[in-house]
Design a protein around this motif. Structure first.
Motif, PDB file in Angstrom:
ATOM      1  N   UNK A   1       0.793  -1.187   0.167  1.00 30.79           N
ATOM      2  CA  UNK A   1       0.067   0.126  -0.043  1.00 30.79           C
ATOM      3  C   UNK A   1       0.768   1.198   0.095  1.00 30.79           C
ATOM      4  N   UNK A   2       1.923   1.361   0.739  1.00 27.00           N
ATOM      5  CA  UNK A   2       2.884   2.405   0.911  1.00 27.00           C
ATOM      6  C   UNK A   2       3.267   2.507  -0.551  1.00 27.00           C
ATOM      7  N   UNK A   3       3.804   1.439  -1.215  1.00 24.78           N
ATOM      8  CA  UNK A   3       4.530   1.590  -2.529  1.00 24.78           C
ATOM      9  C   UNK A   3       3.559   2.165  -3.614  1.00 24.78           C
ATOM     10  N   UNK A   4       2.192   1.678  -3.686  1.00 24.86           N
ATOM     11  CA  UNK A   4       1.258   2.163  -4.728  1.00 24.86           C
ATOM     12  C   UNK A   4       0.278   3.006  -4.567  1.00 24.86           C
ATOM     13  N   UNK A   5       0.422   3.722  -3.079  1.00 24.17           N
ATOM     14  CA  UNK A   5      -0.582   4.803  -2.727  1.00 24.17           C
ATOM     15  C   UNK A   5      -0.904   5.704  -3.640  1.00 24.17           C
ATOM     16  N   UNK A   6       0.162   6.506  -4.135  1.00 26.35           N
ATOM     17  CA  UNK A   6       0.106   7.633  -5.047  1.00 26.35           C
ATOM     18  C   UNK A   6      -0.594   7.448  -6.289  1.00 26.35           C
ATOM     19  N   UNK A   7      -0.120   6.351  -7.008  1.00 25.88           N
ATOM     20  CA  UNK A   7      -0.820   5.930  -8.131  1.00 25.88           C
ATOM     21  C   UNK A   7      -2.092   5.490  -7.959  1.00 25.88           C
ATOM     22  N   UNK A   8      -2.392   4.529  -6.897  1.00 30.05           N
ATOM     23  CA  UNK A   8      -3.979   4.263  -6.867  1.00 30.05           C
ATOM     24  C   UNK A   8      -4.916   5.206  -6.291  1.00 30.05           C
TER      25      UNK A   8
ATOM     26  N   UNK B   1      11.566  -7.087   0.291  1.00 28.79           N
ATOM     27  CA  UNK B   1      11.867  -7.493  -1.050  1.00 28.79           C
ATOM     28  C   UNK B   1      10.849  -7.134  -2.172  1.00 28.79           C
ATOM     29  N   UNK B   2       9.620  -7.519  -1.559  1.00 28.39           N
ATOM     30  CA  UNK B   2       8.552  -7.175  -2.468  1.00 28.39           C
ATOM     31  C   UNK B   2       8.399  -5.770  -2.861  1.00 28.39           C
ATOM     32  N   UNK B   3       8.478  -4.757  -1.953  1.00 28.77           N
ATOM     33  CA  UNK B   3       8.245  -3.464  -2.012  1.00 28.77           C
ATOM     34  C   UNK B   3       9.559  -2.813  -2.832  1.00 28.77           C
ATOM     35  N   UNK B   4      10.637  -3.282  -2.811  1.00 28.53           N
ATOM     36  CA  UNK B   4      11.712  -2.893  -3.518  1.00 28.53           C
ATOM     37  C   UNK B   4      11.510  -3.279  -4.947  1.00 28.53           C
ATOM     38  N   UNK B   5      10.931  -4.370  -5.440  1.00 30.08           N
ATOM     39  CA  UNK B   5      10.491  -4.755  -6.780  1.00 30.08           C
ATOM     40  C   UNK B   5       9.564  -3.896  -7.339  1.00 30.08           C
ATOM     41  N   UNK B   6       8.496  -3.652  -6.528  1.00 30.96           N
ATOM     42  CA  UNK B   6       7.331  -2.898  -6.975  1.00 30.96           C
ATOM     43  C   UNK B   6       7.874  -1.463  -7.254  1.00 30.96           C
ATOM     44  N   UNK B   7       8.728  -0.684  -6.410  1.00 32.92           N
ATOM     45  CA  UNK B   7       9.391   0.464  -6.611  1.00 32.92           C
ATOM     46  C   UNK B   7      10.274   0.503  -7.878  1.00 32.92           C
ATOM     47  N   UNK B   8      10.920  -0.567  -7.819  1.00 37.65           N
ATOM     48  CA  UNK B   8      11.969  -0.577  -9.156  1.00 37.65           C
ATOM     49  C   UNK B   8      10.966  -0.424 -10.660  1.00 37.65           C
ATOM     50  N   UNK B   9       9.991  -1.490 -10.518  1.00 34.81           N
ATOM     51  CA  UNK B   9       8.948  -1.448 -11.735  1.00 34.81           C
ATOM     52  C   UNK B   9       8.587  -0.312 -11.961  1.00 34.81           C
ATOM     53  N   UNK B  10       8.185   0.303 -11.025  1.00 34.41           N
ATOM     54  CA  UNK B  10       7.236   1.689 -10.974  1.00 34.41           C
ATOM     55  C   UNK B  10       8.291   2.771 -11.635  1.00 34.41           C
ATOM     56  N   UNK B  11       9.333   2.935 -11.040  1.00 38.34           N
ATOM     57  CA  UNK B  11      10.487   3.755 -11.786  1.00 38.34           C
ATOM     58  C   UNK B  11      10.853   3.518 -13.313  1.00 38.34           C
ATOM     59  N   UNK B  12      10.650   2.116 -13.452  1.00 37.93           N
ATOM     60  CA  UNK B  12      11.188   2.042 -14.938  1.00 37.93           C
ATOM     61  C   UNK B  12      10.111   2.009 -15.753  1.00 37.93           C
ATOM     62  N   UNK B  13       8.687   1.849 -15.489  1.00 39.08           N
ATOM     63  CA  UNK B  13       7.593   1.929 -16.192  1.00 39.08           C
ATOM     64  C   UNK B  13       6.539   3.125 -15.608  1.00 39.08           C
ATOM     65  N   UNK B  14       7.140   4.541 -15.832  1.00 33.68           N
ATOM     66  CA  UNK B  14       6.008   5.429 -15.172  1.00 33.68           C
ATOM     67  C   UNK B  14       4.942   5.736 -16.099  1.00 33.68           C
ATOM     68  N   UNK B  15       3.833   5.019 -16.137  1.00 36.08           N
ATOM     69  CA  UNK B  15       2.856   5.376 -16.914  1.00 36.08           C
ATOM     70  C   UNK B  15       1.593   6.188 -16.407  1.00 36.08           C
TER      71      UNK B  15
END
Length: 510
Positions: free
Chosen positions: A312-319, A433-447
């Protein structure tokens, strides 16, 4: 069922593990319905309506401090409960509930004038009925808890939560405004009241003596004291201070963020913790077994809660941007900050149940008094800078108060503070580990659209099980075998594997 449990309702002897699953299912259904209601109704109604609704519920909530289920906890806690004790508690609560109707109705008009929110006057009658519904349902609900019939409670919660949710959403779409929230609550409580009476059965008698009142009133009064300070610290003071210092819209943002996180917490933390109070009541003379139970609850709760909280912390702004729109743009950071405070939930959600079971009610009051002082300081300082800083300081307050709860739990059970933290940090490592992966993908694919949100959720749902399985290989193998047995229809084998899983958890922690 505990000895001396009066009333014609009897437990059918379901195993504790099975009933713990039902307890989780009941909490899950309520929390899921609450989560859907926050997401859907907040987008339809906006932050101002939620702010008015939060202020109105201050009145009914204040009355429910006296007539709520906390006051009826004696039904679960008292070893030698009789039908006359049940009658005494029921009569006391209903009488107080009737008085509360009049007081809440009168108070609604005063609050509407003071806070300059005329909408509260319009819903005064409906708000005033809520404490009476709570008072009527408290004793039969606690009878089911005492009998460990969480299967029945889960079915009741599932039905009442989702029927009322459908009605509330329908009314909101039809333009009913704040009445959609009021109707949702009235229908939910009305259905719950009807069904618990049907399942738990009527009281064997309405007769009782002064002796029966004296035997229950001491514990009940201490529970009212607990509930009152909790209400003031968690609901009354934050709502009034934020509304006065920052405005009703800021209050609406705070309430929606808090409700969203509370639904996640209820869904993932309160479910396993719900069995602690009745089980701790049974294990008062066996602290080692209680400590084993708490170790399992802490570990399992961390496994399921931390990926949701960190995700939730990772995706809150986009959500928030995608699901709620620009009116709620300030919500994302508030959600993120309050979620940081909620990360302690896996090792704090059971604390109150442990203390209540051991009659340390005055300790709960003192801890909540400290919590109240920290709340006032946090909001007063934070309001000088805005609602975001208020949220940050309130999250910090949760971690500052946790060591006191932890020390009390350790003194009763022997489950030490460092062990609790270890369960949290070690159990939560795969979620990091999961949150790190989510943030990495969000940085690579900023749609910044719905597709990116779906992608990020998918990344989290994929990477967390992998990270968790790598850390917990024996448990993962057992879970895979249990799933395979269940898919083949062999429920006994699946249950045996799950019990083995819990054995692995216990060995890991001890």
């Amino acid at each position: 069922m505990m000895p001396g449990g009066g009333g014609r309702f009897k437990a059918r002897g379901s195993p504790m593990f099975q009933q713990s699953l039902w307890a989780s299912a009941g909490q899950f259904s309520k929390a899921l319905a609450g989560l859907v209601s926050v997401l859907v109704l907040s987008s339809l109604l906006g932050p101002y309506i939620y702010g008015v609704y939060a202020l109105a519920l201050v009145l009914s909530g204040l009355a429910e401090v006296v007539v709520g289920g906390d006051t009826a906890d004696i039904i679960v806690q008292k070893p030698d409960l009789s039908p006359q004790h049940e009658a005494a508690v029921f009569s006391l609560l209903v009488g107080l509930g009737a008085i509360a109707v009049v007081l809440v109705f009168a108070g609604a008009h005063l609050l509407a004038s003071w806070m300059q929110t005329p909408e509260i006057e319009e819903i005064a009658v409906a708000i005033a009925t809520l404490p009476l519904l709570t008072a009527l349902s408290a004793v039969p609900t606690q009878k089911l808890v005492r009998a460990m019939r969480f299967d029945q409670l889960a079915r009741i919660d599932l039905f009442s939560s989702f029927v009322s949710l459908g009605c509330g959403i329908g009314l909101a779409i039809a333009g009913a405004g704040i009445w959609s929230l009021i109707a949702l609550e009235l229908i939910r409580r009305g259905l719950h009241l009807t069904l618990v009476f049907l399942v738990a059965g009527r009281l064997e008698t309405l007769r009782f003596t002064g002796q029966h009142v004296r035997e229950v009133i001491g514990y009940s009064m201490r529970r009212i004291e607990n509930a009152a300070i909790v209400f003031v610290a968690r609901r009354l003071v934050p709502r009034l201070m934020i509304s006065i210092l920052l405005g009703t819209t800021s209050l609406g943002l705070y309430i929606v963020a808090l409700r969203l996180i509370d639904q996640f917490k209820g869904l993932l933390c309160d479910s396993p913790a719900s069995i602690v109070f009745p089980e701790a009541s049974r294990r008062r003379d066996d602290p080692d077994r209680l400590a084993d139970l708490l170790r399992v609850v802490a570990k399992v709760t961390t496994w399921v809660a931390w990926p949701a909280f960190l995700g939730l912390i990772a995706i809150a702004p986009l959500a928030v941007s995608v699901m709620l729109g620009q009116d709620w743009s300030a919500l994302a950071m508030i959600v993120q900050l309050l979620t940081l405070g909620a990360l302690r939930a896996p090792i704090s959600s059971y604390a109150s149940g442990v203390l209540r079971a051991n009659d340390r009610l005055r300790t709960i009051t003192l801890i909540q008094a400290a919590n109240l002082i920290l709340t006032i300081i946090a909001i007063w300082i934070g309001s000088q800078f805005g609602i975001v800083v208020v949220a940050a300081l309130l999250a910090l307050r949760q971690w500052l108060i946790w060591p006191i709860w932890s020390f009390q739990v350790a003194s009763i059970s022997g489950f030490k503070m460092l062990e609790q933290l270890q369960a949290l940090v070690v159990g939560g490592a795969p979620a990091f580990a999961m949150m790190t992966c989510v943030w990495t993908v969000a940085w690579v694919v900023p749609q910044n659209n719905l597709l990116e949100l779906i992608l990020l959720v998918g990344v989290g749902l994929t990477t967390y099980p992998i990270a968790w399985s790598l850390q917990n290989r024996p448990t993962a193998i057992g879970l895979a075998r249990a799933s395979q047995a269940w898919l083949h229809g062999d429920l006994n084998a699946a249950r045996k594997q799950v019990m083995n899983i819990l054995g692995v958890v216990k060995e890991t922690l001890t």
